[in-house]
Design a protein around this motif. Structure first.
Motif, short mmCIF file in Angstrom:
data_model
loop_
_atom_site.label_atom_id
_atom_site.label_comp_id
_atom_site.label_asym_id
_atom_site.label_seq_id
_atom_site.Cartn_x
_atom_site.Cartn_y
_atom_site.Cartn_z
N MET A 105 0.71 -1.10 -0.06
CA MET A 105 0.17 0.04 -0.07
C MET A 105 0.77 1.22 0.10
N SER A 106 0.48 2.26 -0.83
CA SER A 106 0.95 3.61 -0.78
C SER A 106 0.24 4.77 0.18
N VAL A 109 -1.36 1.19 9.06
CA VAL A 109 -0.44 1.49 8.12
C VAL A 109 0.94 1.44 8.69
N SER A 110 1.91 0.86 7.94
CA SER A 110 3.22 0.96 8.39
C SER A 110 4.00 2.13 7.93
N ARG A 149 -5.12 6.74 2.16
CA ARG A 149 -4.43 5.75 1.15
C ARG A 149 -4.16 6.73 0.03
N ASP A 203 6.87 2.28 6.15
CA ASP A 203 7.17 1.77 5.09
C ASP A 203 6.31 2.07 3.91
N ASP A 204 4.96 2.42 4.42
CA ASP A 204 3.83 2.67 3.47
C ASP A 204 3.84 4.28 2.95
N TYR A 206 4.62 7.30 1.50
CA TYR A 206 5.48 7.51 -0.08
C TYR A 206 5.82 8.91 0.21
#
Ligand SMILES: Nc1ncnc2c1ncn2[C@@H]1O[C@H](COP(=O)(O)OP(=O)(O)O)[C@@H](O)[C@H]1O
Ligand SMILES: CC(=O)OP(=O)(O)O
Ligand SMILES: [Mg+2]
Length: 418
Positions: A1-2, A88-89, A20, A91-92, A94
């Motif tokens: 996911m971004s 959400v982590s 998201r 790393d997601d 962006y």
């Protein structure tokens, strides 16, 4: 996911939202830390799973001395799991959108490179309650979210359409040019959000939208929007000009500071000859506003004291604010040639202060604006983005908009495909 993380460092609060990354950004996490200029800070935090609330914290007492520590507290919550779920982590993430109050004459968002960071750092003096806090958070994001791009969105950008004779101050033109002195104006992300929402609600093309918008929070401003564009706003070179705020004086006679002397009963400019300009700036930005009259930055409390407890100083602060706000409505009525479609209230006080709306409407009803008291009461707790609080069949609308600077940034960053 971004995902897109949007951060909004206001003078008394920081608001955060994670969406998201998709054509229509959907909310994953949202929250705020308020009370950053008061003795007690409060955290609100909500996380969502496919639109359903997963975790909800409302006004939990926390200790957060500054904006950056509030941001860290928020990120710890994002990182913690609810049951076995993490919405959400890190790393997601962006892209991170930062609301930077003063962006100079930049009309567009900018990717924050080292060079841009330094450019914004130089502007910090022009938004002493804002830019530095936002830049501290940029710093934290660069260190913590290594995969994410950081983008600066400027509160001043929306006002770059103000005509020259309005943004120019009547002082030496060479000095203005050399030091980029002009009216910039702020709360632009909020006004852009308000303009889009109002244009959809009234079903009017943005290029035909004429409204008077009021963003009333710890910092307060008014804006005349003509054909969807800002043509005047009350804040100026810095967010100090115009309306009074929680700790800001707003517009005063500039000479006043030369007579400001707390230890003397006499008025004399020579008495303040040792007052350094930065001290003057500090007084007008941080030791003025309704806190200096009432001892609190909480306008909800001032309203209660003024109207229920008949506290004289609270009433004075309340009446002063109503007077200054109403005068801008009158001024911008003229700026819009008497043809605004709506008067919009937004910001912490604009959205929650139903008594303030009643008092302002009493003053400006001569222009044709109306207020339905039942709808006015409902607007404060409504979860709708727009609540029409005008009387039935009113030609001129009075609207309460729950403004969302984070969503404005998310939409813009996705549209720009940054
Ligand atoms: N019920 C209320 N009535 C009037 N004002 C309120 C109420 N609740 C909160 N406020 C005021 O809203 C202001 C915060 O506005 P907000 O726009 O969220 O903050 P910031 O300016 O930091 O972005 C505070 O001054 C607070 O006193
Ligand atoms: C520009 C400004 O005063 O912003 P805030 O109301 O968020 O402090
Ligand atoms: Mg704000």
């Amino acid at each position: 996911m971004s995902a897109v993380l949007c951060l909004n460092a206001g003078s008394s609060s920081i608001k955060f939202s994670i969406y998201r990354y998709s054509n229509e950004p959907s909310i994953l996490v949202t929250g705020a830390v308020s009370g950053l200029t008061a003795d007690q800070q409060y955290l609100t935090f909500t996380s969502y799973n496919s639109g359903e609330v997963l975790e909800s914290i409302k006004n939990e007492k926390i200790e957060s001395p500054d904006h950056d520590s509030a941001f860290r507290i928020f990120m710890e919550h994002v990182d913690s799991k609810t049951g076995d779920k993490r919405v959400v982590s890190f790393d997601d993430i962006y892209v991170v959108c930062h609301r930077i109050v003063h962006g100079g004459a930049n009309a567009r968002p900018m990717l924050i490179t080292e060079e841009v960071y330094h450019e914004l750092d130089v502007l910090s003096d022009l938004a002493p309650l804002h830019n530095q806090h936002a830049l501290d958070i940029v710093h934290s994001c660069i260190a913590r979210l290594k995969n994410a791009k950081n983008v600066a969105f400027f509160d001043s950008s929306f006002h770059m359409t103000i005509p020259r004779h309005i943004y120019t101050y009547p002082i030496d033109l060479d000095v203005q040019k050399r030091h980029q002195i002009r009216k910039y104006g702020f709360h632009g992300l909020s006004y852009a959000f308000i303009a889009r929402e109002t244009s959809n609600y009234l079903n009017v093309e943005s290029s035909n939208l004429n409204i008077i918008a009021l963003h009333l929070g710890s910092g307060a401003s008014a804006c005349a929007i003509l054909g969807g564009k800002s043509v005047n706003t009350s804040m100026g070179l810095t967010p100090l000009e115009g309306l009074p705020g929680a700790t800001r004086s707003g517009s005063v006679d500039p000479s006043l500071i030369f007579h400001y002397h707390t230890d003397s009963s006499r008025m004399s400019t020579t008495l303040s000859k040792d007052m350094h300009l930065t001290v003057a700036e500090d007084i007008l930005n941080k030791k003025a506003g309704w806190q200096s009259i009432t001892g609190t930055t909480d306008f909800g409390l001032i309203t209660k004291r003024a109207l229920e407890e008949k506290d004289e100083l609270a009433k004075l602060a309340f009446d002063m604010f109503v007077d200054r706000v109403s005068m801008y409505v009158g001024q911008y009525w003229v700026a819009l040639k008497g043809s605004p479609a709506a008067l919009v209230f937004a910001g912490g006080i604009g959205e929650k202060g139903k008594e303030l709306r009643t008092a302002v409407l009493e003053k400006v009803s001569c222009l044709g604006f109306t207020l339905d008291e039942e709808l006015n009461t409902k607007a404060t707790t409504s979860s709708d983005v727009i609540v029409d609080v005008s009387k039935k069949d009113a030609k001129l609308k009075t609207l309460v908009i729950h403004t969302d600077e984070q969503l404005q940034m998310a939409k813009e960053v996705i549209a720009l495909q940054l």
